[in-house]
Motif scaffolding. Structure first.
Motif, PDB file in Angstrom:
ATOM      1  N   ILE A 165       0.899  -1.192   0.101  1.00 42.00           N
ATOM      2  CA  ILE A 165      -0.128  -0.023  -0.126  1.00 42.00           C
ATOM      3  C   ILE A 165       0.844   1.125  -0.040  1.00 42.00           C
ATOM      4  O   ILE A 165       0.744   2.228  -0.723  1.00 42.00           O
ATOM      5  CB  ILE A 165      -1.006   0.178   1.361  1.00 42.00           C
ATOM      6  CG1 ILE A 165      -1.733  -1.135   1.357  1.00 42.00           C
ATOM      7  CG2 ILE A 165      -1.933   1.154   1.424  1.00 42.00           C
ATOM      8  CD1 ILE A 165      -2.726  -1.576   0.312  1.00 42.00           C
ATOM      9  N   HIS A 166       2.109   1.160   0.749  1.00 40.73           N
ATOM     10  CA  HIS A 166       2.741   2.370   0.656  1.00 40.73           C
ATOM     11  C   HIS A 166       3.800   2.162  -0.301  1.00 40.73           C
ATOM     12  O   HIS A 166       4.106   1.229  -0.804  1.00 40.73           O
ATOM     13  CB  HIS A 166       3.618   2.432   2.131  1.00 40.73           C
ATOM     14  CG  HIS A 166       4.740   1.561   2.074  1.00 40.73           C
ATOM     15  ND1 HIS A 166       4.728   0.035   2.261  1.00 40.73           N
ATOM     16  CD2 HIS A 166       6.123   1.703   2.308  1.00 40.73           C
ATOM     17  CE1 HIS A 166       6.018  -0.301   2.183  1.00 40.73           C
ATOM     18  NE2 HIS A 166       6.879   0.632   2.356  1.00 40.73           N
ATOM     19  N   SER A 167       4.346   3.510  -0.643  1.00 41.44           N
ATOM     20  CA  SER A 167       5.600   3.468  -1.676  1.00 41.44           C
ATOM     21  C   SER A 167       6.655   4.272  -1.068  1.00 41.44           C
ATOM     22  O   SER A 167       6.673   4.989  -0.274  1.00 41.44           O
ATOM     23  CB  SER A 167       5.037   4.060  -2.965  1.00 41.44           C
ATOM     24  OG  SER A 167       4.236   5.358  -2.823  1.00 41.44           O
ATOM     25  N   GLU A 168       7.721   3.881  -1.540  1.00 44.53           N
ATOM     26  CA  GLU A 168       8.965   4.277  -1.113  1.00 44.53           C
ATOM     27  C   GLU A 168       9.785   5.179  -2.402  1.00 44.53           C
ATOM     28  O   GLU A 168      10.299   4.525  -3.337  1.00 44.53           O
ATOM     29  CB  GLU A 168       9.718   3.482  -0.619  1.00 44.53           C
ATOM     30  CG  GLU A 168       9.235   2.576   0.788  1.00 44.53           C
ATOM     31  CD  GLU A 168      10.057   1.351   1.012  1.00 44.53           C
ATOM     32  OE1 GLU A 168      11.125   1.142   0.374  1.00 44.53           O
ATOM     33  OE2 GLU A 168       9.611   0.609   2.016  1.00 44.53           O
ATOM     34  N   GLU A 169       9.451   6.491  -2.408  1.00 47.95           N
ATOM     35  CA  GLU A 169       9.661   7.233  -3.564  1.00 47.95           C
ATOM     36  C   GLU A 169       9.511   6.662  -4.817  1.00 47.95           C
ATOM     37  O   GLU A 169      10.094   6.469  -5.787  1.00 47.95           O
ATOM     38  CB  GLU A 169      11.516   7.306  -3.615  1.00 47.95           C
ATOM     39  CG  GLU A 169      12.155   8.321  -2.732  1.00 47.95           C
ATOM     40  CD  GLU A 169      13.342   7.806  -1.805  1.00 47.95           C
ATOM     41  OE1 GLU A 169      14.243   6.877  -2.197  1.00 47.95           O
ATOM     42  OE2 GLU A 169      13.513   8.553  -0.765  1.00 47.95           O
ATOM     43  N   GLY A 170       8.374   6.383  -4.817  1.00 49.43           N
ATOM     44  CA  GLY A 170       7.556   5.921  -5.868  1.00 49.43           C
ATOM     45  C   GLY A 170       7.427   4.578  -6.159  1.00 49.43           C
ATOM     46  O   GLY A 170       6.869   3.922  -7.177  1.00 49.43           O
ATOM     47  N   LEU A 182      11.728   6.288   9.716  1.00 52.71           N
ATOM     48  CA  LEU A 182      11.494   5.715   8.665  1.00 52.71           C
ATOM     49  C   LEU A 182       9.854   5.533   8.641  1.00 52.71           C
ATOM     50  O   LEU A 182       9.269   5.653   7.259  1.00 52.71           O
ATOM     51  CB  LEU A 182      11.908   4.339   8.603  1.00 52.71           C
ATOM     52  CG  LEU A 182      13.139   4.312   7.578  1.00 52.71           C
ATOM     53  CD1 LEU A 182      14.511   4.243   8.237  1.00 52.71           C
ATOM     54  CD2 LEU A 182      12.961   3.207   6.643  1.00 52.71           C
ATOM     55  N   LYS A 183       9.087   5.412   9.440  1.00 55.49           N
ATOM     56  CA  LYS A 183       7.651   5.160   9.675  1.00 55.49           C
ATOM     57  C   LYS A 183       7.160   6.284   9.069  1.00 55.49           C
ATOM     58  O   LYS A 183       6.264   6.396   8.334  1.00 55.49           O
ATOM     59  CB  LYS A 183       7.449   4.531  11.073  1.00 55.49           C
ATOM     60  CG  LYS A 183       5.966   4.378  11.105  1.00 55.49           C
ATOM     61  CD  LYS A 183       5.476   3.927  12.328  1.00 55.49           C
ATOM     62  CE  LYS A 183       4.094   3.650  12.624  1.00 55.49           C
ATOM     63  NZ  LYS A 183       3.731   3.561  14.008  1.00 55.49           N
ATOM     64  N   GLU A 184       7.679   7.150   9.797  1.00 52.71           N
ATOM     65  CA  GLU A 184       7.337   8.907   9.306  1.00 52.71           C
ATOM     66  C   GLU A 184       7.443   9.104   7.859  1.00 52.71           C
ATOM     67  O   GLU A 184       6.667   9.495   7.094  1.00 52.71           O
ATOM     68  CB  GLU A 184       8.137   9.877  10.458  1.00 52.71           C
ATOM     69  CG  GLU A 184       7.666  11.105  10.143  1.00 52.71           C
ATOM     70  CD  GLU A 184       6.568  11.409  11.128  1.00 52.71           C
ATOM     71  OE1 GLU A 184       6.144  12.716  11.285  1.00 52.71           O
ATOM     72  OE2 GLU A 184       6.115  10.566  11.872  1.00 52.71           O
ATOM     73  N   ARG A 185       8.662   8.785   7.460  1.00 48.94           N
ATOM     74  CA  ARG A 185       8.877   8.897   6.286  1.00 48.94           C
ATOM     75  C   ARG A 185       8.127   8.316   5.047  1.00 48.94           C
ATOM     76  O   ARG A 185       7.578   8.875   3.910  1.00 48.94           O
ATOM     77  CB  ARG A 185      10.550   8.747   5.815  1.00 48.94           C
ATOM     78  CG  ARG A 185      11.069   9.191   4.632  1.00 48.94           C
ATOM     79  CD  ARG A 185      12.356   9.165   4.516  1.00 48.94           C
ATOM     80  NE  ARG A 185      12.819   8.416   3.053  1.00 48.94           N
ATOM     81  CZ  ARG A 185      14.136   7.722   2.996  1.00 48.94           C
ATOM     82  NH1 ARG A 185      14.713   7.347   4.060  1.00 48.94           N
ATOM     83  NH2 ARG A 185      14.244   7.002   2.087  1.00 48.94           N
ATOM     84  N   PHE A 186       7.885   7.023   5.397  1.00 49.66           N
ATOM     85  CA  PHE A 186       7.354   6.267   4.276  1.00 49.66           C
ATOM     86  C   PHE A 186       5.541   6.124   4.507  1.00 49.66           C
ATOM     87  O   PHE A 186       4.907   5.695   3.476  1.00 49.66           O
ATOM     88  CB  PHE A 186       7.970   4.725   4.284  1.00 49.66           C
ATOM     89  CG  PHE A 186       9.404   4.808   3.844  1.00 49.66           C
ATOM     90  CD1 PHE A 186       9.604   5.377   2.747  1.00 49.66           C
ATOM     91  CD2 PHE A 186      10.256   3.898   4.541  1.00 49.66           C
ATOM     92  CE1 PHE A 186      10.902   5.285   2.162  1.00 49.66           C
ATOM     93  CE2 PHE A 186      11.660   4.022   3.929  1.00 49.66           C
ATOM     94  CZ  PHE A 186      11.933   4.682   2.624  1.00 49.66           C
ATOM     95  N   LEU A 187       5.248   6.312   5.620  1.00 48.06           N
ATOM     96  CA  LEU A 187       3.690   5.994   5.849  1.00 48.06           C
ATOM     97  C   LEU A 187       2.916   7.232   5.958  1.00 48.06           C
ATOM     98  O   LEU A 187       1.780   7.280   6.089  1.00 48.06           O
ATOM     99  CB  LEU A 187       3.483   5.085   7.321  1.00 48.06           C
ATOM    100  CG  LEU A 187       4.014   3.640   7.187  1.00 48.06           C
ATOM    101  CD1 LEU A 187       3.300   2.807   8.167  1.00 48.06           C
ATOM    102  CD2 LEU A 187       3.757   2.967   5.801  1.00 48.06           C
ATOM    103  N   THR A 188       3.591   8.362   6.093  1.00 51.42           N
ATOM    104  CA  THR A 188       2.940   9.713   5.972  1.00 51.42           C
ATOM    105  C   THR A 188       3.167  10.482   5.087  1.00 51.42           C
ATOM    106  O   THR A 188       3.781  11.508   5.136  1.00 51.42           O
ATOM    107  CB  THR A 188       3.146  10.650   7.633  1.00 51.42           C
ATOM    108  OG1 THR A 188       4.679  10.594   7.799  1.00 51.42           O
ATOM    109  CG2 THR A 188       2.446   9.798   8.719  1.00 51.42           C
ATOM    110  N   GLN A 189       2.652  10.174   3.737  1.00 48.25           N
ATOM    111  CA  GLN A 189       3.058  10.870   2.413  1.00 48.25           C
ATOM    112  C   GLN A 189       1.732  11.291   2.089  1.00 48.25           C
ATOM    113  O   GLN A 189       0.954  10.833   2.119  1.00 48.25           O
ATOM    114  CB  GLN A 189       3.771   9.895   1.675  1.00 48.25           C
ATOM    115  CG  GLN A 189       5.253   9.943   1.834  1.00 48.25           C
ATOM    116  CD  GLN A 189       5.990   8.795   0.969  1.00 48.25           C
ATOM    117  OE1 GLN A 189       5.198   8.378  -0.079  1.00 48.25           O
ATOM    118  NE2 GLN A 189       7.247   8.804   1.048  1.00 48.25           N
TER     119      GLN A 189
END
Ligand SMILES: O=C(O)CCC(=O)C(=O)O
Ligand SMILES: [Fe+2]
Length: 347
Positions: free
Chosen positions: A110-115, A340-347
């Motif tokens: 569900i989440h993405s990491e830099e697209g 990391l959670k902050e970076r990847f899950l709150t976009q």
């Protein structure tokens, strides 16, 4: 990186055979008259006595150490190469499993990491073997490979520590690669991603994360990842093995499951085998969720003809106390994992 003679009480890696190899029996058979007649009329058949080593002792074969699994032991390959949510849910029900809430119906995260999104694939159903593509970015892989290059001579000052004899003392398996134990605080990416992938894993269940380097011609022969009974006091059994291939390996270096067949490249009946691809993770379960070892998960890291590096972590049943490097605590990774959670899950 230099090595040190420091040896933690619990060694990394698989623990080899559970049973001692049986000595091959040499039967004395009295020749019958028929045999004698045959012997006189035709050349003698090749002797079937066991091969002997230079001390005259029978050579132990891999089949003696790990007898082939009986056909009665149930194993179920995947139904088809396409991701099927129900098939995965069913496959993992008796194991620690994957948190499928974090994946869509096509197997993408569900989440993405830099697209980029992770892509979950089921390679074998029972026992479950899964891969996750795009688990690490190229940059993350490079950072992890670099952790090993920058190892300090002072093992308690560096982020990683090379372990001289990483296989368990009684193990019969050959391991020629080098294992480095990592500080939890130096690998929050691996830990956060493992936690996000798996079901209900507390940070204290993680064993010391490891980086393993195989140089040209190195391997880790057939073994189980399960912990020997005498060491179960610390955290119980290993419920899951998660490893990330940090580089592409052109020749050799695949992870191979001896007793499992794959549906790969649409060919049935091949051995279940994963070739290293940078950033892809491999997940399987050395034991069921109640801690009973799964004898079907015998595997090896086959000879790598080109350099191969992996990052690896095992998840235990309960809280695990690390032994290397000194003062290595899971809680030290929490701040990095939260970031990391902050970076990847709150976009
Ligand atoms: O390197 C691999 O492919 C497998 C490694 C492995 O099985 C282990 O370290 O326990
Ligand atoms: Fe292993």
């Amino acid at each position: 990186a230099s090595t040190t003679s420091f040896r933690p009480s619990c060694f990394a890696g698989g623990f080899g055979a559970k049973t001692k190899p049986k000595k091959a029996k040499q039967k004395k058979v009295k020749p019958s008259i028929v045999d004698e007649l045959k012997r006189n009329s035709s050349p003698p058949p090749a002797p079937e006595s066991p091969k002997l080593d230079r001390f005259g002792l029978p050579v132990v074969t891999e089949d003696d150490i790990f007898p082939p699994l009986s056909d009665d032991v149930i194993r179920t390959p995947v139904r088809n190469a396409q991701f099927e949510r129900n098939e995965v849910a069913e496959a993992i029900q008796n194991h620690l499993g994957v948190n499928l809430n974090n994946f869509d119906d096509q197997g993408y995260s569900i989440h993405s990491e830099e697209g980029r999104k992770w892509k979950l694939n089921l390679l074998h159903s029972d026992p479950p073997v899964l891969t996750i593509d795009n688990f690490f970015s190229r940059q993350e892989c490079e950072e992890y490979m670099h952790l090993v290059d920058s190892t300090s001579d002072e093992y308690d000052e560096g982020n990683t520590i090379p372990i001289v004899s990483p296989t368990f003392a009684n193990s019969i398996s050959r391991r020629t690669s080098t294992t480095y134990f990592c500080r939890y605080s130096s690998v929050p990416t691996l830990l956060w991603k493992a936690q996000h992938l798996l079901n209900n894993v507390d940070v204290h269940q993680f064993e010391e994360p490891q980086i393993v380097r195989y140089r040209n011609g190195q391997e880790f022969s057939w073994h189980y990842d399960e912990i020997p009974k005498v060491q179960l006091e610390n955290g119980g059994q290993r419920l899951a093995t998660l490893l990330v291939y940090l580089n592409d390996v052109e020749r050799g270096g695949a992870t191979v499951f001896r007793d499992l067949t794959a549906l790969s490249d649409n060919k049935r009946g091949q051995q279940c085998k994963v070739s290293p691809k940078q950033g892809t993770a491999l997940l399987f379960f050395p034991s069921f969720k109640d801690g009973t070892p799964d004898q079907r998960t015998l595997h090896k890291g086959e000879v790598a003809l080109d350099e191969k590096m992996i990052a690896q972590v095992w998840i235990h049943e309960r809280e695990y106390k690390a032994s290397a490097p000194m003062d290595n605590f899971q809680a030290d990774a929490l701040a990095g994992m939260d970031a990391l959670k902050e970076r990847f899950l709150t976009q």
